[in-house]
Design an enzyme around this catalytic site. Structure first.
Site, PDB file in Angstrom:
ATOM      1  N   SER A   1     -21.969 -17.058  -3.652  1.00  0.00           N
ATOM      2  CA  SER A   1     -21.875 -15.655  -4.060  1.00  0.00           C
ATOM      3  C   SER A   1     -20.481 -15.073  -3.916  1.00  0.00           C
ATOM      4  CB  SER A   1     -22.869 -14.809  -3.270  1.00  0.00           C
ATOM      5  OG  SER A   1     -22.590 -14.873  -1.893  1.00  0.00           O
TER       6      SER A   1
ATOM      7  N   LYS B   1     -27.125  -6.574   0.543  1.00  0.00           N
ATOM      8  CA  LYS B   1     -25.682  -6.491   0.319  1.00  0.00           C
ATOM      9  C   LYS B   1     -25.251  -5.070  -0.028  1.00  0.00           C
ATOM     10  CE  LYS B   1     -25.199 -11.314  -1.148  1.00  0.00           C
ATOM     11  NZ  LYS B   1     -24.921 -12.230  -2.267  1.00  0.00           N
TER      12      LYS B   1
ATOM     13  N   GLY C   1     -38.512  -3.564  12.360  1.00  0.00           N
ATOM     14  CA  GLY C   1     -39.891  -3.166  12.642  1.00  0.00           C
ATOM     15  C   GLY C   1     -40.939  -4.090  12.080  1.00  0.00           C
ATOM     16  N   LYS C   2     -40.616  -5.379  11.910  1.00  0.00           N
ATOM     17  CA  LYS C   2     -41.602  -6.306  11.344  1.00  0.00           C
ATOM     18  C   LYS C   2     -42.780  -6.519  12.289  1.00  0.00           C
ATOM     19  CE  LYS C   2     -38.674  -9.665  10.916  1.00  0.00           C
ATOM     20  NZ  LYS C   2     -37.527  -8.971  11.512  1.00  0.00           N
TER      21      LYS C   2
END
Length: 800
Positions: free
Chosen positions: A707, A750, A390-391
């Site tokens: 990561s 994440k 919804g940007k």
């Protein structure tokens, strides 16, 4: 004399047809008139030309009859009769369509053209008159009576006429640009008076009817007089044409002077009250309604004067007119009034967007400062998050809550700096950049402009658009934004810019530094269910022509759609799935079939297809398999890291389309294990005599980043010790060669991905605790978070 080029058959042979011309000896035909033994003559009808004795002319034949006539006549070495048609448009002429008098001719050469036509180079011999037409097939064949030209009775008069004709022909050649200079050379080289008379008659610039009349003249003196009269008329016509051309040129030279005089006359008429409306008047009226400062007014008056100095028919006039139209269409100092009802704005934001608390808080803070100060530079916000959260639609809600106009500018794929800064108006088709065009479209100088997909700007040969945005998105200098087309600074400091992006990695650092970054993570399961109930279901019912009673989806069914048929951070795929169910309902209603409006879980699977399998089941009973947490441009995701041992010499193999950083993490993990195998409870023999292979599934997808370091090390230790990893456990973190665990980014995305995948426990670096504390507790209510500092803690928690 425009037909002179037609007789240059050598040029036609050499250049036009592309064949080698054979040398032709015309002296063979100079004295020979006609063959007395020939009694019947083929008659060739021609259009738009008249053949004269002693003249060489190429004739192109396209009709089958004419081609056959020419080929047989040349083969049998016969003379042919050339007669003009009365009507040149007649394709199949009969005897009545032909003149009675023509010219006997001898065929010198025949040339076959590539398109099927043939060109015959002919030389006129003697005039004739048709006595009797014998046949018309396969071509005209006639008995003729030869006509001899009567010699002049008064030779002095005839010679004087020929001299006058020659002089007049030279004058016509000099003033007619269509006649080649070679014609004058040809005139000088013709010796006989009769030859000159026939040559000028054949090539004169008058109609075929007039030429036929010349041919029918029985005496040379009569033909010379008639020719001289025609040439005299042609000469007078050419003189008049040249006079008109010269006068027109002088008029064009006076055009600028007359323009200024007309401008003075128009000014006098306006003073008297009788002036006419013009483009300048129209632009002045538009400008009188626009509010701007003295500098802009001075620039406008200067450009308006430039328009008035230009002629309306000049190309620059339209460019200047378009420029002034755009100039006066800009809102300049016109601003819409902001609404400062914060309670109403908060309700509007909550109604249109569920969740997104941080961005709502930031907008309300901006409105509060604007309300108290009533004058502040608008911030440059950058909403960063995965697709479907919804940007873009949030920008519309911000504009509505502030009461401002809303404009969206799509920057995806833009690679030309001029799209931002505009083109210089000296170029054809020049226009302003998208920023000022958006300002013009909104009608105010303080709209909300959403710069959509700012991370997808390209860089081409026409400059770097993202560098052009540096001035636009800098609150300290965009109060005087310079557009190449406008050629004047424009104040953008009151505009509220909202940029959207999926990733910050492709945005250059100076541009990133000018914006306030607001991260929008994905939605939780509960938020997706609430969004679907409030917005998505209602929207699809309306778009598919259904009412509320036609389709009912409960929380259980929506949860199943989200879990089994979507895998995303946003709700775009969820909306597509709901749309699929709505279309199925529409089909049942249209076909008048009975169905239960309350859709069950089984019916959802029947409509949408086989549900997505639970991928976590594969890690439960296999040593060496670890669940890692990854960040992608579309949000968080989980990935599996697996390892296996085989006989060898302690080598390491890595597969799965891994990047350099990820490969380095695997190398570091193995070296750490070799250095601390005793502490980890691994035998030295396994380290030295067994190879280890690390693989990350989904090999078609490139993977990189640090990561996955602790997940790789855990997977290797699990394989060496042959111990399984706890079920429903995931981890993320970078490792060092000393076994320290370092923090990583994208923690919120994440962890949301972990909850979507059914993970119940995660391992994170202690330094990431602050990132977890910023996440709403509701998001993590079913998730246990373990914080570690070194790898020994990770192994202790992960292995059973």
């Amino acid at each position: 004399m425009t037909e002179f080029e037609n007789i240059n058959f050598e040029e036609i042979l050499d250049e036009g047809l592309g064949i080698i011309a054979e040398e032709i000896n015309f002296s063979d035909f100079d004295t020979k008139e006609s063959d007395e033994s020939q009694s019947l003559f083929p008659i060739l009808p021609v259009r738009n030309m008249v053949m004269f004795p002693k003249v060489v002319i190429p004739i192109t034949a396209g009709r089958e009859k004419s081609k056959k006539l020419l080929e047989e006549a040349q083969k049998e070495n016969k003379f042919i009769g050339i007669i003009s048609q009365k009507n040149p448009n007649e394709e199949n002429p009969t005897e009545k369509d032909l003149y009675a008098i023509g010219t006997l001719a001898k065929i010198i050469k025949i040339i076959k053209l590539p398109e099927g036509n043939i060109t015959a180079i002919t030389r006129g011999v003697q005039r004739f008159k048709i006595k009797k037409m014998i046949s018309q097939e396969p071509y005209f064949l006639a008995e003729i009576t030869k006509q001899k030209d009567s010699p002049p009775k008064d030779k002095e008069e005839f010679l004087a006429l020929i001299d006058n004709i020659k002089d007049l022909a030279e004058k016509i050649i000099n003033i007619d640009p269509n006649i080649p200079n070679a014609a004058q050379f040809a005139l000088k080289n013709i010796e006989g008076q009769e030859d000159l008379l026939n040559f000028v008659s054949a090539n004169g610039n008058f109609s075929s009817d007039k030429k036929q009349q010349l041919l029918e003249e029985k005496t040379l003196t009569g033909r010379a007089k008639a020719l001289y009269e025609l040439m005299h008329d042609d000469f007078r016509h050419l003189e008049l044409k040249n006079q008109i051309h010269q006068k027109t040129s002088k008029d064009l030279d006076k055009q600028q002077r007359e323009y200024f005089l007309n401008q003075q006359i128009r000014t006098i008429q306006e003073e008297l009250g009788g002036g006419v409306e013009s483009d300048a008047d129209e632009i002045k009226k538009k400008a009188s309604k626009v509010k701007w400062n003295a500098d802009v007014e001075a620039h406008f008056q200067k450009e308006l004067q430039r328009l008035q100095r230009q002629h309306p028919n000049s190309p620059d006039y339209n460019v200047q007119r378009n420029y002034l139209d755009f100039f006066t269409d800009l809102p300049w100092e016109h601003y819409s009034k902001d609404h400062f009802d914060l309670i109403k704005a908060e309700k509007l934001l909550d109604k249109e967007h569920f969740g997104l608390e941080d961005i709502k808080k930031r907008i309300l803070e901006h409105m509060a400062v604007l309300k108290l100060k009533n004058d502040m530079k608008s911030p440059i916000l950058c909403l960063v998050g995965p697709p479907g959260v919804g940007k873009t639609s949030l920008g519309k809600s911000i504009a509505d809550s502030l009461g401002r106009k809303y404009v969206r500018v799509s920057l995806g794929g833009l690679h030309d700096e001029s799209e931002i800064r505009g083109h210089r108006k000296t170029y054809i088709g020049a226009m302003a950049g998208r920023i000022l065009q958006s300002i013009k479209k909104s009608g105010t100088s303080n709209p909300v402009i959403v710069l959509d997909e700012i991370d997808k700007i390209g860089q081409g040969i026409h400059g770097d658009p993202s560098s052009a945005l540096l001035e636009v998105l800098d609150p300290e200098q965009n109060n005087n934004f310079y557009d190449n087309f406008l050629e004047l600074g424009y104040d953008l400091s009151k505009v509220m810019f909202i940029a959207t992006a999926n990733s910050l990695s492709t945005i250059q650092r100076p541009l990133l530094d000018r914006m306030e970054i607001i991260s929008i993570a994905g939605y939780t399961l509960e938020e997706k269910i609430e969004i679907a109930k409030r917005h998505l279901v209602k929207k699809q019912l309306q778009e598919n022509g259904l009412d509320a009673k036609s389709l009912k989806l409960g929380n259980t069914e929506l949860k199943h759609i989200i879990d089994a048929h979507t895998s995303e951070s946003g709700v775009r795929t969820l909306e597509k799935r709901i749309a699929g169910i709505a279309r199925w309902v529409a089909l049942q209603i249209a076909m008048e079939k009975e169905f239960d409006p309350k859709i069950s879980v089984d019916k959802v699977d029947e409509i949408l297809g086989v549900p997505r399998p639970k991928t976590l089941s594969e890690i439960t009973d296999v040593p060496g398999v670890v669940t890692g947490l990854a960040w992608t441009s579309v949000g968080g995701d989980i990935l599996f890291i697996e390892s296996i041992l085989s006989k060898g010499k302690g080598g390491l193999t890595m597969t799965g389309n891994l990047g350099n950083v990820m490969k380095e993490s695997a190398t570091i993990a193995l070296e750490f294990i070799k250095a601390h195998y005793e502490e980890l409870g691994i035998s030295e023999e396994d380290i030295e005599k067994k190879n280890i292979h690390v693989h990350v599934p989904e090999g078609a997808t490139p993977k990189d980043g640090p990561s996955a370091g602790i997940a790789m090390l855990t997977s290797m230790v699990s394989s060496y010790k042959n111990k399984k990893v706890k079920p429903h456990l995931a981890m993320t973190g970078e490792i060092t060669l000393r076994g320290k665990v370092l923090p990583v980014g994208g923690i919120k995305e994440k962890l949301l991905a972990a909850t979507r995948a059914g993970i119940k426990e995660v391992i994170l670096c202690e330094a990431n605790r602050k990132d977890v504390e910023e996440i709403k507790k509701d998001y993590l209510k079913n998730l246990k978070v373990n914080y570690v500092n070194n790898m020994s803690e990770v192994i202790k928690i992960a292995l059973k």
